[in-house]
Write an enzyme that holds these catalytic residues in place. Sequence first.
Site, PDB file in Angstrom:
ATOM      1  N   PHE A 119      -2.853   7.596  -9.692  1.00 15.88           N
ATOM      2  CA  PHE A 119      -2.617   6.657  -8.597  1.00 15.88           C
ATOM      3  C   PHE A 119      -3.541   7.001  -7.438  1.00 15.88           C
ATOM      4  O   PHE A 119      -4.089   8.107  -7.380  1.00 15.88           O
ATOM      5  CB  PHE A 119      -1.154   6.762  -8.139  1.00 15.88           C
ATOM      6  CG  PHE A 119      -0.412   5.458  -8.163  1.00 15.88           C
ATOM      7  CD1 PHE A 119       0.081   4.960  -9.344  1.00 15.88           C
ATOM      8  CD2 PHE A 119      -0.206   4.723  -6.991  1.00 15.88           C
ATOM      9  CE1 PHE A 119       0.774   3.760  -9.366  1.00 15.88           C
ATOM     10  CE2 PHE A 119       0.480   3.528  -7.006  1.00 15.88           C
ATOM     11  CZ  PHE A 119       0.982   3.037  -8.193  1.00 15.88           C
ATOM     12  N   GLN A 240       0.532  -0.793   6.399  1.00 15.97           N
ATOM     13  CA  GLN A 240      -0.342  -0.708   5.245  1.00 15.97           C
ATOM     14  C   GLN A 240      -0.645  -2.090   4.680  1.00 15.97           C
ATOM     15  O   GLN A 240       0.274  -2.872   4.415  1.00 15.97           O
ATOM     16  CB  GLN A 240       0.322   0.132   4.159  1.00 15.97           C
ATOM     17  CG  GLN A 240      -0.514   0.231   2.899  1.00 15.97           C
ATOM     18  CD  GLN A 240      -0.048   1.384   2.030  1.00 15.97           C
ATOM     19  OE1 GLN A 240       0.905   1.260   1.270  1.00 15.97           O
ATOM     20  NE2 GLN A 240      -0.696   2.515   2.179  1.00 15.97           N
ATOM     21  N   HIS A 242      -1.878  -3.623   1.465  1.00 16.88           N
ATOM     22  CA  HIS A 242      -2.107  -3.241   0.072  1.00 16.88           C
ATOM     23  C   HIS A 242      -3.366  -3.948  -0.406  1.00 16.88           C
ATOM     24  O   HIS A 242      -3.528  -5.137  -0.191  1.00 16.88           O
ATOM     25  CB  HIS A 242      -0.908  -3.638  -0.789  1.00 16.88           C
ATOM     26  CG  HIS A 242      -0.899  -2.971  -2.128  1.00 16.88           C
ATOM     27  ND1 HIS A 242      -1.821  -3.279  -3.099  1.00 16.88           N
ATOM     28  CD2 HIS A 242      -0.108  -2.004  -2.645  1.00 16.88           C
ATOM     29  CE1 HIS A 242      -1.578  -2.523  -4.167  1.00 16.88           C
ATOM     30  NE2 HIS A 242      -0.545  -1.735  -3.909  1.00 16.88           N
ATOM     31  N   LEU A 252       2.487  -8.892  -4.987  1.00 18.16           N
ATOM     32  CA  LEU A 252       1.873  -7.582  -5.220  1.00 18.16           C
ATOM     33  C   LEU A 252       1.367  -7.396  -6.658  1.00 18.16           C
ATOM     34  O   LEU A 252       2.031  -7.771  -7.615  1.00 18.16           O
ATOM     35  CB  LEU A 252       2.925  -6.502  -4.920  1.00 18.16           C
ATOM     36  CG  LEU A 252       2.541  -5.047  -5.225  1.00 18.16           C
ATOM     37  CD1 LEU A 252       1.457  -4.569  -4.266  1.00 18.16           C
ATOM     38  CD2 LEU A 252       3.758  -4.138  -5.123  1.00 18.16           C
ATOM     39  N   GLU A 255      -1.081  -0.767  -7.690  1.00 14.53           N
ATOM     40  CA  GLU A 255      -2.205   0.149  -7.769  1.00 14.53           C
ATOM     41  C   GLU A 255      -2.261   0.811  -9.147  1.00 14.53           C
ATOM     42  O   GLU A 255      -3.299   1.296  -9.581  1.00 14.53           O
ATOM     43  CB  GLU A 255      -1.960   1.223  -6.704  1.00 14.53           C
ATOM     44  CG  GLU A 255      -3.072   2.152  -6.412  1.00 14.53           C
ATOM     45  CD  GLU A 255      -2.735   2.917  -5.134  1.00 14.53           C
ATOM     46  OE1 GLU A 255      -2.554   2.281  -4.082  1.00 14.53           O
ATOM     47  OE2 GLU A 255      -2.618   4.142  -5.212  1.00 14.53           O
ATOM     48  N   ARG A 286      -5.169   3.668  -0.007  1.00 11.24           N
ATOM     49  CA  ARG A 286      -5.071   2.216   0.148  1.00 11.24           C
ATOM     50  C   ARG A 286      -5.821   1.673   1.360  1.00 11.24           C
ATOM     51  O   ARG A 286      -6.446   0.613   1.281  1.00 11.24           O
ATOM     52  CB  ARG A 286      -3.600   1.794   0.239  1.00 11.24           C
ATOM     53  CG  ARG A 286      -2.921   1.902  -1.089  1.00 11.24           C
ATOM     54  CD  ARG A 286      -1.495   1.445  -1.026  1.00 11.24           C
ATOM     55  NE  ARG A 286      -0.895   1.587  -2.351  1.00 11.24           N
ATOM     56  CZ  ARG A 286       0.401   1.499  -2.602  1.00 11.24           C
ATOM     57  NH1 ARG A 286       1.246   1.272  -1.628  1.00 11.24           N
ATOM     58  NH2 ARG A 286       0.852   1.633  -3.829  1.00 11.24           N
ATOM     59  N   HIS A 353       1.902  -4.906   3.466  1.00  6.99           N
ATOM     60  CA  HIS A 353       2.746  -4.372   2.410  1.00  6.99           C
ATOM     61  C   HIS A 353       3.839  -3.428   2.899  1.00  6.99           C
ATOM     62  O   HIS A 353       4.956  -3.475   2.430  1.00  6.99           O
ATOM     63  CB  HIS A 353       1.843  -3.635   1.424  1.00  6.99           C
ATOM     64  CG  HIS A 353       2.540  -3.072   0.222  1.00  6.99           C
ATOM     65  ND1 HIS A 353       3.312  -3.847  -0.600  1.00  6.99           N
ATOM     66  CD2 HIS A 353       2.569  -1.821  -0.292  1.00  6.99           C
ATOM     67  CE1 HIS A 353       3.787  -3.092  -1.588  1.00  6.99           C
ATOM     68  NE2 HIS A 353       3.378  -1.858  -1.418  1.00  6.99           N
TER      69      HIS A 353
END
Lengths: 590, 236
Positions: A119, A240, A242, A252, A255, A286, A353
């Site tokens: 990730f 954030q 995304h 969404l 990731e 991100r 996000h």
Amino acid sequence: MTVPVRKFDAVIVGAGGAGLRAALQLSEAGLKTAVLSKVFPTRSHTVAAQGGVSASLGNSEPDHWHWHMYDTVKGSDWLGDQDAIEFMCREAPNVVVELEHFGMPFDRNADGTIYQRPFGGHMSNFGEKPVRRACAAADRTGHAMLHALYQRNVRANTQFFVEWMALDLVRDEQGNVQGVVAMEMETSDIYVFQAKATLFATGGAGRIFASSTNAFINTGDGLGMAARAGIPLEDMEFWQFHPTGVAGAGVLITEGVRGEGGILRNSNGERFMERYAPNAKDLASRDVVSRAMVTEINEGRGCGPNKDHVLLDITHLDPEVIKSKLPGIREISIKFAGVDPIKAPIPVVPTCHYQMGGIPTNYKGEVVVNDQIVSGFYAAGEVACASVHGANRLGTNSLLDLLVFGKSSGNSMIDFIKHAPKDLPVLNTADVERSVARVDELNQRSSGVEVNDARLAMQATMQKHCGVFRFKDMLKEGAEKILEVEKQVANIVIADKSKTFNTARLEALELQNLIEVAKATMISAEARTESRGAHVRDDAEDTPERPNGRDDQNWLKHTLWHREGNQLKYKPVTMKPLTVDTIALKTRSY
Amino acid sequence: MTTRTIKFSIYRFDPEKDAKPYMKDYTVELDATEHKLLDALVKLKVLDDSVSFRRSCREGVCGSDAMNINGKNGLACVTDVDSLKQPIQIRPLPGLPVIRDLIVDMTQFFKQYHSIKPYVQNDTPAPDRERLQSQEDRKELDGLYECILCACCSTSCPSFWWNPDKFVGPAGLLAAYRFIADTRDTATNERLDNLEDPYRLFRCHTIMNCVDVCPKDLNPTKAIGKIKDLMVKRIA
């Protein structure tokens, strides 16, 4: 009017991951606990989390909580409190294993252990190379986790108040928290839920922006209630974006898609992340990826007829991997982008996000204001700011946050309740009356600004003035505009005044919470004249003393926005971890 | 897709003022960016803020906005509005008491879900690490654990309409099999006992409406069949 009072040991507002994890502690300890939720628990927004929950289990390759801690501090651009981060990363393997014992259907490795995938920003050996740390149930980790937690609460006989909306916090004259005022949505009846300990686990407020991955219910209710009750909000400038929301729809795309080998491409077909993050590439943090994408689009290398998005390409992956590891993404992509990712890349764009800031707490979930614990008040999950995410959250640390701090706040509450006087004190009715008056005003106002108009004005202002890249002049103008919008919100009107499941009134009440978050965000952002993590502005230049525009000398501190007079105060970042050495300030690159 | 006008006929009922429910016609203008039925309903609510429905994630994972769309149960947020015959007839999920408009009382549905003890039961002491499960065993849970409890299936099932208090219904039985199929669950016998009843399990007559409407493409009928097989095997 007299508002009926229901009495409990503990009241939890919100039944997402954090609320349910806390509820489990309290119910299993035998305490009389009420869990209030606007929606049936499994409809909470935790359900939409996809990619994974991080823990240094080391099931596929060596990993260590200390490396996880390093990544989290670096990801936070050093704004995260290192005591809380150490606590979270050390606890991670325990709470994830516990979740497995609760029945979470994690994917498995060949040896039967929990499957882990790479990730963004997850590295081994203090930033050296990517590591498999994200524990996953396909790309439905949040759904699987929320259901497992709800199910465990069914086992524990937790008492839920489903479709109840908390309206306001009740504090006594010393500021101690006594519970909440809440409305039963089906009847519009208002009750006080009085308790020795009150936990806010109300989630985020992504709906302040026009384009958001967040659910309709993510309206910052806990933040609005806290702000109205005089609790400051911490680090609200940090939101954030995304990197991969479906262009146009905002839904969404995890990731984890890049974790499984997905690549971002511009209109030339170029894997542009190689230029921005030579080491981590598509798996950089991100904020870094989102800025790279917007830069590509701004420089004319966007895709599609309007050159307004980039492409997330997994056509090179084995279709069987896509079907087994990313089935939900395939479904979303077909339904919302009209694209089968096995055959064609997905159009994506950075989308609001996650809120890194929130109600200031310590790692025990206790709310802390002016170095003092607010007695009886706790917060956990996205509504809280512990602060583990600082200026930018690492992917999968949100689900971890829910488990670790849901549990720790539950434990703190148990301890507090055990030592509290047996009888509940006399209720401060002034707060209750203020809350009832707020609802009455909405019921009685016959002309004013339409709720939808005021909300759109707020969302457009936030989107335009407080996005991925921020500009000094735009922020200044944005701060003025949002105060104008606030005046509109003060005058909102609903046509429907009925009592039975009045969703028009609920949306109006939600907007009253959202506007507090919007103000906190815009005003905190305008004041912070540096770039750090997700907050990047044009006038913070990249110099040797201030790499990437980060100004540690003046801005290595948490913002505290106070609703009263929109005052800003600051407090230092906790640089000292619990047991290990401080992770020293460093220029952030991936 | 460009701007277009969509015609609706929507079930309305407010117990405070309506003696009985009625259908009301609406017309909504949609922008080029609006594709889903939920987009249209949200827009419609701007025109008439009294129209009531549940919604949350708007991406088909929370299960809030299940409703009856042109006679078939589905989620508004994943239904393409342009694919529907107009005027689009929107009604609440059938068979459950209506609280208001498209909002139904789901108490009975959740009661049945809870009745199957929807949590892993394991009487062995928990190890320090995760309980191991092979990839093959984990695969048995696919097609079961993804249920979002939207109730599209149970409220499309005639057996559930007739006996909502006695028949567990497709959603509850899918969940029951999810735990039976989990190698970490040691309560299979008790779970089968719990369903050994003329109504709880055996009211399923494989009409398969549940399979037809599930927005997550799950197959409760197949899961119910597997439970029935286990019942038979147990007797043998």
